[in-house]
Design an enzyme around this catalytic site. Structure first.
Site, PDB file in Angstrom:
ATOM      1  N   ASP A   1       0.844  -1.186   0.000  1.00  0.00           N
ATOM      2  CA  ASP A   1       0.000   0.000   0.000  1.00  0.00           C
ATOM      3  C   ASP A   1       0.883   1.241   0.000  1.00  0.00           C
ATOM      4  OD1 ASP A   1       0.835  -0.787   2.541  1.00  0.00           O
ATOM      5  OD2 ASP A   1      -1.191  -1.041   3.296  1.00  0.00           O
TER       6      ASP A   1
ATOM      7  N   GLU B   1      -5.941   3.257   3.237  1.00  0.00           N
ATOM      8  CA  GLU B   1      -6.516   3.882   4.420  1.00  0.00           C
ATOM      9  C   GLU B   1      -7.909   4.450   4.149  1.00  0.00           C
ATOM     10  OE1 GLU B   1      -5.325   3.547   7.259  1.00  0.00           O
ATOM     11  OE2 GLU B   1      -3.232   3.018   6.942  1.00  0.00           O
TER      12      GLU B   1
END
Length: 371
Positions: A69, A128
């Protein structure tokens, strides 16, 4: 990759955290690094602010996926590090700078010495929020290069450097954001009978939400409803016509998530009638559970032992991770990488030990060649 280079890359990335689907500087940094690698075995495609890199194998029988990520958090850094974030109100407080650095190190190693099998690196935006895994799965490069198996790591501040941890089965929970807006009628505090007080309604709702888990979820299952923020009203002598609750739902099964949401919606209908108001619900970002493949976790634990790292069995956590959507589509696993930080994840003072970069790099490279 030498430790000095690993540390420099991590510090470069740490300074430029960006929110989901806004990772333009981050993508440019990653592409610049990738562009300098030997391209004899590489194929590169971008998707929004993310990147796919396929490394062709020497004698491929399958494709192994590795996901990292790349986004940061809306948090003001409080570390006082020389290389702290230069983006006001943004911080890599969940370790994605570590994650990206380890992925680049593994990519460099395989670009120079490919594995037997094809390897697909996924640099995924928006973990997120609002969630990048689900739409990335639907992208053209993913459909073209979809891996047979996939894995990823997440830093673990509470674990020492040299320790990795995972488990077969459920590792992370199903999660959902929860935003509830209540709209009534405001007015003077001296004339409550002429109003529809949303502070009172919101207070009642918070109490009722806590009963959902206690009385509606199977005791042998697990769920959590947390209301982390309440806003309503303007001054002390005006009855509020609007209130807002913000929270999160966490469950250990998809069924429990659906049951919890159904119960919340029943409560909302009753609240609207009893308080003569209008209530709307927004579940925001939803993440599917991280469910690890037993065989792959066992192989990974053996690889860790071969490298003389300490492998420990993890416990299931109510943490959310959108990598779960990828594991829903293909077998794989996620593991924890010990980074020994006093401050935890999503903390403005998070400061992982950079010695963990070499540990992460070594075990990811070995796993890509042996799984």
């Amino acid at each position: 990759m030498e430790s000095k280079q690993l540390i420099q890359i991590r510090r470069d990335l740490h300074q430029i955290p960006e929110l989901g689907f806004q990772e333009e500087k981050t993508q440019r940094y990653l592409l610049d690094f990738i562009g300098k690698l030997p391209h004899d075995y590489l194929e590169v495609e971008t998707w929004r602010t993310g990147i796919f890199v396929k490394v062709r194998g020497k004698n491929p029988k399958k494709t192994i996926g590795y996901r990292t990520d790349i986004d940061g958090l809306p948090l003001q850094e409080e570390t006082n590090l020389e290389f702290k974030s230069v983006h006001e109100g943004r911080m890599h407080a969940c370790g994605h700078d570590f994650h990206m650095t380890i992925a680049l190190s593994a990519l460099e190693a395989l670009a120079n010495d490919p594995a037997e099998d094809h390897v697909l690196f996924l640099f995924q935006p928006a973990e997120e929020g609002p969630g990048g895994a689900e739409p990335m799965l639907e992208s053209a490069p993913m459909k073209k290069w979809k891996p047979d198996i996939i894995f990823a790591l997440h830093i673990a501040p509470e674990l020492p450097v040299g320790t990795v941890s995972s488990r077969a089965g459920l590792l992370f929970a199903n999660t959902s954001e929860l935003f509830i807006d209540l709209l009534g009628k405001g007015g003077h505090a001296a004339y409550p009978h002429l109003t529809k007080d949303m502070v009172v309604a919101a207070s009642s709702l918070v109490s009722q939400l806590q009963q959902v888990v206690a009385r509606r979820v199977d005791p042998l299952d697990s769920a959590v409803i947390t209301v982390g923020k309440i806003t309503g009203g303007t001054v002390q002598n005006i009855i509020s016509e609007h209130a807002r609750l913000e929270g999160t739902i966490r469950t250990m099964s998809p069924n429990a998530m659906e049951e919890v949401k159904q119960e919340i919606e029943k409560i909302i209908k009753g609240l609207e009638i009893s308080n003569d108001c209008k209530v709307t619900i927004d579940y925001g970002a939803n993440y599917y559970q991280v469910n690890n493949d037993e065989i792959l976790v066992r192989r990974f634990s053996h690889i860790a032992e071969q490298l003389d790292f300490n492998y420990v069995e993890a416990s299931p956590a109510m943490t959310g991770e959108d990598f779960g959507y990828m594991l829903k589509e293909m077998p794989g696993f996620m593991f924890w990488l010990g980074v020994n930080s006093e401050a935890g994840l999503h903390n403005a003072k998070l400061s992982p030990d950079e010695n963990a970069l070499q540990v992460g790099s070594s075990i990811v490279i070995s796993s890509l060649k042996q799984l």
